[in-house]
Motif scaffolding. Structure first.
Motif, mmCIF file in Angstrom:
data_model
loop_
_atom_site.group_PDB
_atom_site.id
_atom_site.type_symbol
_atom_site.label_atom_id
_atom_site.label_comp_id
_atom_site.label_asym_id
_atom_site.label_seq_id
_atom_site.Cartn_x
_atom_site.Cartn_y
_atom_site.Cartn_z
ATOM 1 N N THR A 192 0.843 -1.206 0.000
ATOM 2 C CA THR A 192 0.000 0.000 0.000
ATOM 3 C C THR A 192 0.874 1.251 0.000
ATOM 4 O OG1 THR A 192 -1.672 -1.218 1.217
ATOM 5 C CG2 THR A 192 -1.838 1.186 1.285
ATOM 6 N N ALA A 193 1.886 1.255 0.862
ATOM 7 C CA ALA A 193 2.758 2.440 0.950
ATOM 8 C C ALA A 193 3.484 2.663 -0.376
ATOM 9 C CB ALA A 193 3.765 2.263 2.092
ATOM 10 N N LEU A 194 3.936 1.572 -1.008
ATOM 11 C CA LEU A 194 4.669 1.718 -2.276
ATOM 12 C C LEU A 194 3.752 2.210 -3.393
ATOM 13 C CD1 LEU A 194 7.052 -1.394 -2.337
ATOM 14 C CD2 LEU A 194 7.737 1.021 -2.376
ATOM 15 N N ALA A 195 2.534 1.662 -3.451
ATOM 16 C CA ALA A 195 1.614 2.094 -4.520
ATOM 17 C C ALA A 195 1.391 3.605 -4.416
ATOM 18 C CB ALA A 195 0.307 1.330 -4.433
ATOM 19 N N ALA A 196 1.221 4.085 -3.173
ATOM 20 C CA ALA A 196 0.982 5.519 -3.004
ATOM 21 C C ALA A 196 2.253 6.318 -3.315
ATOM 22 C CB ALA A 196 0.530 5.795 -1.572
ATOM 23 N N TYR A 197 3.387 5.848 -2.796
ATOM 24 C CA TYR A 197 4.655 6.565 -3.027
ATOM 25 C C TYR A 197 4.987 6.626 -4.523
ATOM 26 C CZ TYR A 197 9.609 7.351 -3.533
ATOM 27 O OH TYR A 197 10.813 7.826 -3.970
ATOM 28 N N LEU A 198 4.845 5.499 -5.203
ATOM 29 C CA LEU A 198 5.199 5.466 -6.628
ATOM 30 C C LEU A 198 4.245 6.337 -7.450
ATOM 31 C CD1 LEU A 198 6.105 1.673 -6.980
ATOM 32 C CD2 LEU A 198 7.685 3.618 -6.934
ATOM 33 N N GLY A 199 3.000 6.402 -6.998
ATOM 34 C CA GLY A 199 2.044 7.292 -7.672
ATOM 35 C C GLY A 199 2.478 8.752 -7.524
ATOM 36 N N ARG A 200 2.836 9.133 -6.278
ATOM 37 C CA ARG A 200 3.245 10.530 -6.017
ATOM 38 C C ARG A 200 4.542 10.883 -6.719
ATOM 39 N NH1 ARG A 200 2.353 8.949 -0.712
ATOM 40 N NH2 ARG A 200 4.520 8.810 -0.028
ATOM 41 N N ALA A 229 11.297 -11.478 3.244
ATOM 42 C CA ALA A 229 11.292 -11.399 4.708
ATOM 43 C C ALA A 229 10.406 -10.229 5.163
ATOM 44 C CB ALA A 229 12.706 -11.214 5.212
ATOM 45 N N THR A 230 9.598 -10.466 6.193
ATOM 46 C CA THR A 230 8.556 -9.507 6.569
ATOM 47 C C THR A 230 9.077 -8.295 7.351
ATOM 48 O OG1 THR A 230 6.964 -11.293 6.637
ATOM 49 C CG2 THR A 230 6.338 -9.293 7.783
ATOM 50 N N LEU A 231 10.000 -8.538 8.281
ATOM 51 C CA LEU A 231 10.384 -7.473 9.215
ATOM 52 C C LEU A 231 10.871 -6.203 8.491
ATOM 53 C CD1 LEU A 231 10.834 -6.600 12.111
ATOM 54 C CD2 LEU A 231 13.022 -7.800 12.091
ATOM 55 N N GLU A 232 11.775 -6.380 7.546
ATOM 56 C CA GLU A 232 12.303 -5.212 6.820
ATOM 57 C C GLU A 232 11.208 -4.545 5.993
ATOM 58 O OE1 GLU A 232 13.777 -8.081 7.024
ATOM 59 O OE2 GLU A 232 15.888 -7.769 7.562
ATOM 60 N N GLN A 233 10.281 -5.347 5.491
ATOM 61 C CA GLN A 233 9.171 -4.756 4.721
ATOM 62 C C GLN A 233 8.328 -3.844 5.608
ATOM 63 O OE1 GLN A 233 6.835 -7.064 1.945
ATOM 64 N NE2 GLN A 233 7.982 -8.877 2.563
ATOM 65 N N LEU A 234 8.051 -4.309 6.841
ATOM 66 C CA LEU A 234 7.230 -3.496 7.738
ATOM 67 C C LEU A 234 7.964 -2.214 8.114
ATOM 68 C CD1 LEU A 234 5.750 -6.266 10.059
ATOM 69 C CD2 LEU A 234 4.665 -5.128 8.115
ATOM 70 N N ALA A 235 9.275 -2.357 8.356
ATOM 71 C CA ALA A 235 10.055 -1.161 8.697
ATOM 72 C C ALA A 235 10.033 -0.175 7.529
ATOM 73 C CB ALA A 235 11.491 -1.552 9.045
ATOM 74 N N LEU A 236 10.192 -0.688 6.306
ATOM 75 C CA LEU A 236 10.200 0.223 5.149
ATOM 76 C C LEU A 236 8.818 0.857 4.956
ATOM 77 C CD1 LEU A 236 11.732 1.507 2.835
ATOM 78 C CD2 LEU A 236 11.228 -0.483 1.421
ATOM 79 N N ALA A 237 7.762 0.085 5.217
ATOM 80 C CA ALA A 237 6.407 0.640 5.079
ATOM 81 C C ALA A 237 6.240 1.832 6.019
ATOM 82 C CB ALA A 237 5.368 -0.437 5.373
ATOM 83 N N THR A 238 6.648 1.674 7.291
ATOM 84 C CA THR A 238 6.499 2.790 8.239
ATOM 85 C C THR A 238 7.414 3.942 7.831
ATOM 86 O OG1 THR A 238 6.164 1.098 9.909
ATOM 87 C CG2 THR A 238 6.451 3.333 10.706
ATOM 88 N N GLU A 256 5.741 7.502 7.395
ATOM 89 C CA GLU A 256 6.113 8.649 8.243
ATOM 90 C C GLU A 256 6.766 9.779 7.445
ATOM 91 O OE1 GLU A 256 8.553 7.143 11.435
ATOM 92 O OE2 GLU A 256 6.816 6.326 12.507
ATOM 93 N N GLY A 257 6.947 9.558 6.152
ATOM 94 C CA GLY A 257 7.546 10.602 5.309
ATOM 95 C C GLY A 257 9.068 10.595 5.333
ATOM 96 N N ALA A 258 9.656 9.606 6.039
ATOM 97 C CA ALA A 258 11.121 9.605 6.189
ATOM 98 C C ALA A 258 11.822 9.306 4.864
ATOM 99 C CB ALA A 258 11.533 8.580 7.252
ATOM 100 N N LEU A 259 11.199 8.500 4.014
ATOM 101 C CA LEU A 259 11.860 8.174 2.740
ATOM 102 C C LEU A 259 11.961 9.431 1.878
ATOM 103 C CD1 LEU A 259 13.077 5.945 0.930
ATOM 104 C CD2 LEU A 259 10.862 5.789 -0.172
ATOM 105 N N GLU A 260 10.855 10.139 1.763
ATOM 106 C CA GLU A 260 10.884 11.321 0.907
ATOM 107 C C GLU A 260 11.826 12.398 1.469
ATOM 108 O OE1 GLU A 260 6.968 10.130 0.547
ATOM 109 O OE2 GLU A 260 6.591 11.351 -1.234
ATOM 110 N N ARG A 261 11.839 12.521 2.811
ATOM 111 C CA ARG A 261 12.784 13.497 3.403
ATOM 112 C C ARG A 261 14.223 13.085 3.082
ATOM 113 N NH1 ARG A 261 9.288 13.380 7.640
ATOM 114 N NH2 ARG A 261 10.554 11.967 8.901
ATOM 115 N N HIS A 262 14.499 11.786 3.237
ATOM 116 C CA HIS A 262 15.858 11.306 2.976
ATOM 117 C C HIS A 262 16.238 11.530 1.502
ATOM 118 C CE1 HIS A 262 19.449 8.919 3.151
ATOM 119 N NE2 HIS A 262 18.990 8.082 2.257
ATOM 120 N N VAL A 263 15.308 11.207 0.607
ATOM 121 C CA VAL A 263 15.607 11.373 -0.819
ATOM 122 C C VAL A 263 15.861 12.847 -1.137
ATOM 123 C CG1 VAL A 263 14.595 11.224 -3.141
ATOM 124 C CG2 VAL A 263 14.474 9.264 -1.612
ATOM 125 N N ARG A 264 15.038 13.732 -0.542
ATOM 126 C CA ARG A 264 15.234 15.178 -0.792
ATOM 127 C C ARG A 264 16.622 15.614 -0.320
ATOM 128 N NH1 ARG A 264 9.905 15.954 0.554
ATOM 129 N NH2 ARG A 264 10.344 16.511 2.708
#
Ligand SMILES: Cc1ncc(COP(=O)(O)O)c(C=O)c1O
Length: 496
Positions: free
Chosen positions: A180-188, A369-378, A382-390
């Motif tokens: 869900t998080a990726l579908a939204a992120y990739l759309g944006r 593996a699930t754990l890393e997926q859940l961490a990446l989803a959060t 939380e907007g941390a990926l986009e902040r980091h990319v910026r």
């Protein structure tokens, strides 16, 4: 008797291994008596208990037999000999001590194609790695820039709270939160048009490419690869038995006039947002031409969108997938935005291919593996990926500016730079350096602490002049400048 101990682990295990070697080697033949434990302890400088424990291990594993009152003897029939097709003691001992030349294994046709497609120089992670202070290796981020504290917090939080459901097998397409998080992120961020069900979480884009090959490509199918190209795609398609149709790229990306001349295509593999490795950004008319030709020939398009978050002169161009979601299979990855060992990538599948591709993923590994997926989803939520990319776009933009400035200053007309407007690498041509002298140039650069990597492996037919893929994302600006300075000095000595 003296025992040659190998120094690894507890003494009794070392004694056991030394004795086992003597048994398998035939030096202690079947049925022969082992020395009394007290004698062997004295002769080999070990305690008696150690020797007793070693003998017990040999007996438990069937190498020796203990008879009351008669001490311990080598077993009449040895366990490993029973599993060996030729059971003569000498062949058993050769196998245990020195494997000798390994015979050619019997492989499937695909297994043979995989070996044939693997470059003889080895795959990149097998190549020797020296620490170099000025290493222009492609594909590495600056590890110091990573938000590792946030990452650690999220991994810890999800690890501590993992419910039974989370510890069980789950859908092969990935954790619903991440899809869900990726579908939204990739759309944006990339204009990708998909629902979460179309997102399949993979182990890197490399696995996405593998799944596409499995599901779409038969031996002899014609598959378009850019020339030059990302070698991971070419290797995978060749190992699927595809007939590779190389289409040259120019400074803008794939040459669509040449593409249009090809018919009967199964798959067109492109890197439209930042051609790998030359760096062209495919203009809209050519994007439309790729899609139109795919529609005319009923081919699918594999869009590898590996690093396009990093665009320096304009906003990142949107994905091909957004223009034709039914025709394009889109792959992206966390390797360049975060770090490669995360091994999280994604494949956005056209609706009609979701079941086949998810099944291929399930057959391959039943899901990432699930754990890393859940961490990446959060991390995304939380907007941390986009902040980091910026932040990284700014930092990498500074690195890029330092690199371009140093190249212009140090090399001037002696170099040509391509693909500098996006991504984390540039292609550097050194027209004065002959191809035959590249190995010597690299060696001398290495002696000065500079790592520089030829682009030749990304070509089916490498150009006559020297060309290099220069990754700059892992170096700070002073190192970039000093690295280019040293490189220019070596070039001055060698190209003369
Ligand atoms: C063009 C391109 N595509 C795909 C990949 C694969 O990336 P990963 O499997 O780490 O996601 C790479 C890695 O460097 C790449 O350069």
């Amino acid at each position: 008797m003296w025992l040659a101990l190998d120094g690894n682990g507890p003494l009794y295990r070392q004694a056991y291994r030394a004795l086992r070697r003597l048994i398998l080697d035939g030096a202690l033949p079947p049925g022969s008596r082992l020395p009394a434990t007290r004698d062997l302890a004295g002769e080999s400088g070990l305690s008696r208990n150690t020797v007793v424990a070693a003998y017990r291990q040999l007996v438990e594993e069937g190498y020796a037999e203990a008879r009351t009152g008669a001490g311990t003897s080598v077993a009449a029939a040895l366990p490993e000999a029973k599993t060996t097709p030729t059971s003569s003691p000498s062949s058993t001992s050769r196998r245990a001590i020195d494997p000798g030349p390994v015979p050619e294994p019997r492989l499937s046709r695909e297994g043979r194609r995989i070996l044939d497609a693997t470059p003889s120089r080895g795959l990149s992670w097998e190549l020797p790695r020296r620490h170099l202070e000025f290493d222009f290796r492609y594909g590495e981020p600056a590890y110091a820039d990573l938000p590792l504290e946030t990452w650690q917090r999220l991994i810890g939080r999800h690890g501590r709270r993992a419910s039974a459901r989370r510890l069980a097998y789950s859908h092969p397409g990935g954790a619903p939160e991440l899809r869900t998080a990726l579908a939204a992120y990739l759309g944006r961020s990339r204009g990708v048009d998909c629902s979460p069900e179309q997102v399949i979480v993979t182990y890197g884009s490399q696995q996405a490419i593998d799944l596409v090959a499995r599901v779409l490509v038969d031996p002899e199918d014609r598959v378009v690869i850019e020339e030059p190209h990302y070698s991971g795609t070419a290797i995978r398609m060749a190992s699927a038995g595809a007939r590779i149709v190389p289409i040259p790229v120019d400074r803008d990306g794939i040459d669509t006039d040449l593409l249009r001349a090809e018919t009967d295509l199964r798959l067109i593999c492109v890197t439209p947002s930042h051609q790998f490795p030359t760096g062209g950004i495919l203009p809209l008319p050519r994007r439309l031409a790729v899609l139109e030709h795919a529609a005319t020939t009923d081919a699918r398009v594999l869009e590898d969108d590996y690093d396009s978050e990093f665009r320096y002169d304009a906003r990142p161009i949107e994905s091909l997938q957004g223009l034709a979601p039914d025709r394009v299979l889109y792959t992206g990855s966390a390797s360049k935005m975060l770090f490669p060992s995360l091994r999280i990538g994604w494949l956005v599948a056209p609706v009609d291919l979701v079941t086949a591709l998810s099944s291929a993923k399930a057959i391959s590994d039943t899901g990432s593996a699930t754990l890393e997926q859940l961490a990446l989803a959060t991390f995304i939520e939380e907007g941390a990926l986009e902040r980091h990319v910026r932040r990284m776009r700014v930092r990498n933009g500074e690195r890029r500016a330092a690199l371009l400035d140093a190249l212009a200053h140090e090399l001037g007309d002696a170099c040509r730079v391509h693909g500098e407007n996006a991504g984390l690498h540039v292609l550097l041509d050194l027209p004065d350096l002959r191809r035959e002298r590249v190995a010597e140039f690299r060696r001398r650069c290495e002696q000065r602490g500079v790592g520089i990597y030829p682009a030749a492996p990304y070509y089916r037919k490498p150009p006559d002049h020297a060309s290099f893929v220069i990754g700059y994302a892992s170096l700070d600006e002073p190192r970039i400048r000093e690295g280019v300075h040293r490189l220019a000095e070596v070039l001055g000595q060698i190209a003369r």
